[in-house]
Scaffold this motif. Structure first.
Motif, PDB file in Angstrom:
ATOM      1  N   ARG A   1       1.347  -1.369 -12.218  1.00  0.00           N
ATOM      2  CA  ARG A   1      -0.115  -1.750 -11.719  1.00  0.00           C
ATOM      3  C   ARG A   1      -0.304  -3.070 -10.595  1.00  0.00           C
ATOM      4  O   ARG A   1       0.575  -3.777 -10.668  1.00  0.00           O
TER       5      ARG A   1
ATOM      6  N   ASN B   1      -6.101  -0.628   2.054  1.00  0.00           N
ATOM      7  CA  ASN B   1      -5.335   0.446   1.566  1.00  0.00           C
ATOM      8  C   ASN B   1      -4.658   0.375   0.262  1.00  0.00           C
ATOM      9  O   ASN B   1      -3.861   1.291  -0.127  1.00  0.00           O
ATOM     10  N   THR B   2      -5.072  -0.576  -0.498  1.00  0.00           N
ATOM     11  CA  THR B   2      -4.189  -0.836  -1.553  1.00  0.00           C
ATOM     12  C   THR B   2      -5.047  -0.439  -2.715  1.00  0.00           C
ATOM     13  O   THR B   2      -6.328  -0.192  -2.454  1.00  0.00           O
ATOM     14  N   ARG B   3      -4.631  -0.311  -4.037  1.00  0.00           N
ATOM     15  CA  ARG B   3      -5.701   0.220  -4.959  1.00  0.00           C
ATOM     16  C   ARG B   3      -5.416  -0.795  -6.166  1.00  0.00           C
ATOM     17  O   ARG B   3      -4.822  -0.443  -7.162  1.00  0.00           O
ATOM     18  N   PRO B   4      -5.845  -2.027  -6.058  1.00  0.00           N
ATOM     19  CA  PRO B   4      -5.588  -2.943  -7.122  1.00  0.00           C
ATOM     20  C   PRO B   4      -6.660  -2.726  -8.346  1.00  0.00           C
ATOM     21  O   PRO B   4      -7.682  -2.102  -8.334  1.00  0.00           O
ATOM     22  N   GLU B   5      -5.918  -3.013  -9.536  1.00  0.00           N
ATOM     23  CA  GLU B   5      -6.627  -2.810 -10.817  1.00  0.00           C
ATOM     24  C   GLU B   5      -7.657  -4.024 -10.867  1.00  0.00           C
ATOM     25  O   GLU B   5      -8.816  -3.629 -11.688  1.00  0.00           O
TER      26      GLU B   5
ATOM     27  N   ARG C   1     -16.223  -4.355  -4.168  1.00  0.00           N
ATOM     28  CA  ARG C   1     -16.593  -3.307  -5.187  1.00  0.00           C
ATOM     29  C   ARG C   1     -17.021  -1.932  -4.391  1.00  0.00           C
ATOM     30  O   ARG C   1     -17.099  -0.819  -4.999  1.00  0.00           O
TER      31      ARG C   1
ATOM     32  N   ALA D   1       0.763  -1.213  -0.137  1.00  0.00           N
ATOM     33  CA  ALA D   1       0.005   0.043   0.092  1.00  0.00           C
ATOM     34  C   ALA D   1       0.749   1.430  -0.272  1.00  0.00           C
ATOM     35  O   ALA D   1       0.456   2.407  -0.460  1.00  0.00           O
TER      36      ALA D   1
ATOM     37  N   GLY E   1       3.210   1.786  -1.876  1.00  0.00           N
ATOM     38  CA  GLY E   1       3.278   2.243  -3.366  1.00  0.00           C
ATOM     39  C   GLY E   1       4.700   1.459  -4.141  1.00  0.00           C
ATOM     40  O   GLY E   1       5.598   1.055  -3.245  1.00  0.00           O
TER      41      GLY E   1
END
Length: 135
Positions: free
Chosen positions: A52, A98-102, A134, A45, A47
């Motif tokens: 991606r 807290n991660t931003r997966p695609e 979601r 998280a 970075g």
């Protein structure tokens, strides 16, 4: 034969193990893995440049998923725990919040069925997992 004696000794030990002891060992294993997966997700998280992120979430099917079959150019965070159930997934989705997966691949349910859960119960849990992911 030395191997045969060793096998018989191991077999006798296994026959003395009670089902609740096996279940307790599985629960301890899942708790330990959950701690490690949380730490890994926290690190991710923070970075990783412009790469991606993709997540694989589930049981041993996810844990041992061959990475060469996953899309290239993506950093894959494997959140699989051998022996886990769909209700276990529901409890640990927050680990990687807290991660931003695609993309997130979810593979679970076989352990539920092995433990006697109904198809409907597994489907309901998987639907709940998808709704949480979601949101």
């Amino acid at each position: 034969d030395k191997n045969k004696k060793h096998f018989q000794k191991v077999k006798k030990r296994l026959l003395r193990v009670k089902p609740f002891q096996i279940q307790m060992q599985v629960e301890i294993h899942i708790r330990q893995c959950t701690i490690l997966l949380k730490q890994e997700a926290e690190f991710i998280a923070t970075g990783d440049g412009n790469r991606r992120l993709g997540i694989v979430l589930g049981d041993s099917l996810s844990l041992w998923l061959p990475t060469n079959g996953l899309p290239e150019g993506t950093l894959w965070l494997n959140q699989g725990i051998s022996g886990d159930t769909t209700s276990g997934l529901l409890r640990r989705i927050s680990l990687f919040a807290n991660t931003r997966p695609e993309v997130i691949y979810v593979m679970a349910g076989i352990n539920d069925l092995r433990r006697g859960s109904t198809d409907l119960s597994v489907q309901m849990n998987l639907n709940a997992v998808i709704r949480q992911l979601r949101s």
